[in-house]
Scaffold this active site. Sequence first.
Site, PDB file in Angstrom:
ATOM      1  NE  ARG A   1      -3.688   1.988   2.443  1.00  0.00           N
ATOM      2  CZ  ARG A   1      -3.911   2.706   3.696  1.00  0.00           C
ATOM      3  NH1 ARG A   1      -3.254   2.630   4.574  1.00  0.00           N
ATOM      4  NH2 ARG A   1      -5.020   3.631   3.620  1.00  0.00           N
TER       5      ARG A   1
ATOM      6  CG  HIS B   1      -7.902  -3.634  -1.583  1.00  0.00           C
ATOM      7  ND1 HIS B   1      -8.891  -2.785  -1.594  1.00  0.00           N
ATOM      8  CD2 HIS B   1      -6.745  -2.824  -1.155  1.00  0.00           C
ATOM      9  CE1 HIS B   1      -8.437  -1.512  -1.760  1.00  0.00           C
ATOM     10  NE2 HIS B   1      -7.213  -1.525  -1.413  1.00  0.00           N
TER      11      HIS B   1
ATOM     12  CG  HIS C   1      -1.377   5.484  -0.219  1.00  0.00           C
ATOM     13  ND1 HIS C   1      -2.260   6.043   0.927  1.00  0.00           N
ATOM     14  CD2 HIS C   1      -1.984   4.420  -0.556  1.00  0.00           C
ATOM     15  CE1 HIS C   1      -3.324   5.530   1.023  1.00  0.00           C
ATOM     16  NE2 HIS C   1      -3.315   4.392   0.157  1.00  0.00           N
TER      17      HIS C   1
ATOM     18  CG  ASN D   1      -1.250   8.935   3.141  1.00  0.00           C
ATOM     19  OD1 ASN D   1      -1.721   7.901   2.753  1.00  0.00           O
ATOM     20  ND2 ASN D   1      -0.496   9.919   2.701  1.00  0.00           N
TER      21      ASN D   1
END
Length: 352
Positions: A83, A214, A87, A115
């Site tokens: 992840r 995911h 990001h 975040n």
Amino acid sequence: MGFSDRYLLSLTMVSLFFSLSIAFFPGYDTHFMGSGFPYEAHPLTGLCPEYYQFTCPQADKIVISVLKEAIAKDPRMAASLLRLHFHDCFVQGCDASVLLDDSHYIVSEKNAKPNKNSLRGFEVIDQIKEQLEEACPSTVSCADIIALAARGSTVLSGGPTWELPLGRKDSKTASLKGANANIPPPNSTIQNLIALFARQGLDQGDLAALSGGHTIGVARCVNFKQRLYNQNGDKKPDETLERSFYYSLERVCPRTGGDNNISPLDYASPVKFDNYYYKSILAQRGLLNSDEVLLTGKDQFVAGLVKSYAEDEALFFDHFSKSMVKMGQINPLTGYNQGEVRKNCRRVNDAF
């Protein structure tokens, strides 16, 4: 000694100096030279898999060694590091801006809504960086460490590997505004997801494949509470949720409080990288709204890929690998005139 002999000797000395520079000077950039030199870079991004072949050949082994220990202690860490790469790349490119702490001239992306109290794995990146600095000082960038950690975490969770282009430099800036604007929120519609991915040069196929990240990890109650209690502003649950799944989520995530309670994104195999994420979506057991709309959002191409990935794990692995390479090449900083190789991933070198 004649002129021709002196000319040949000069050419030999220049060639020898250039060869030694490649072998012994950390971070020496020759990729722009093209074929015939140690490696050839991507024509648009300047990245290539063999970037550290001569300057830090043990880089990936060091990364994997730290990852094995970290994931053994905390199985969730694999998903957190994957992840982190997403990001990072979705905000001013894959430049490790997400790692920068607040300072006199940096407003950290860690404080952005997607975040804050959510993004993890910074200490693992610190540990990798510390070991790489001992082995190959001022050579391997933090941006490349994030990319290597994402691939390693996927592989150690049972997922695919891919040939990873390297050579990113680290930014000297961060963008809180960019983090708030560009990272897809968990309640996204399919149209919103497509638009945010397109902003990064990623298409609907990339959206369908990369969402498969995911298949490992968890989400906080605050990110799916709306689906349970007020999906359409009418104080009713999302009608696409499978009923028994809804009741199980209700126990984890009460109407009031419990915002930091967690639930697996893939109930069937939360720490194994596989295609059960897509099977869960077909069974109306996608946890986040941004998961379920891949099927229900009325985009036939994306919905078709969800069905294909649920049936064919090898196809998902292949598409995921290709899309990870594509995402990892979003606006990298390369060469000598852009970015730097940070000594500490949490602050720019000028701060030392």
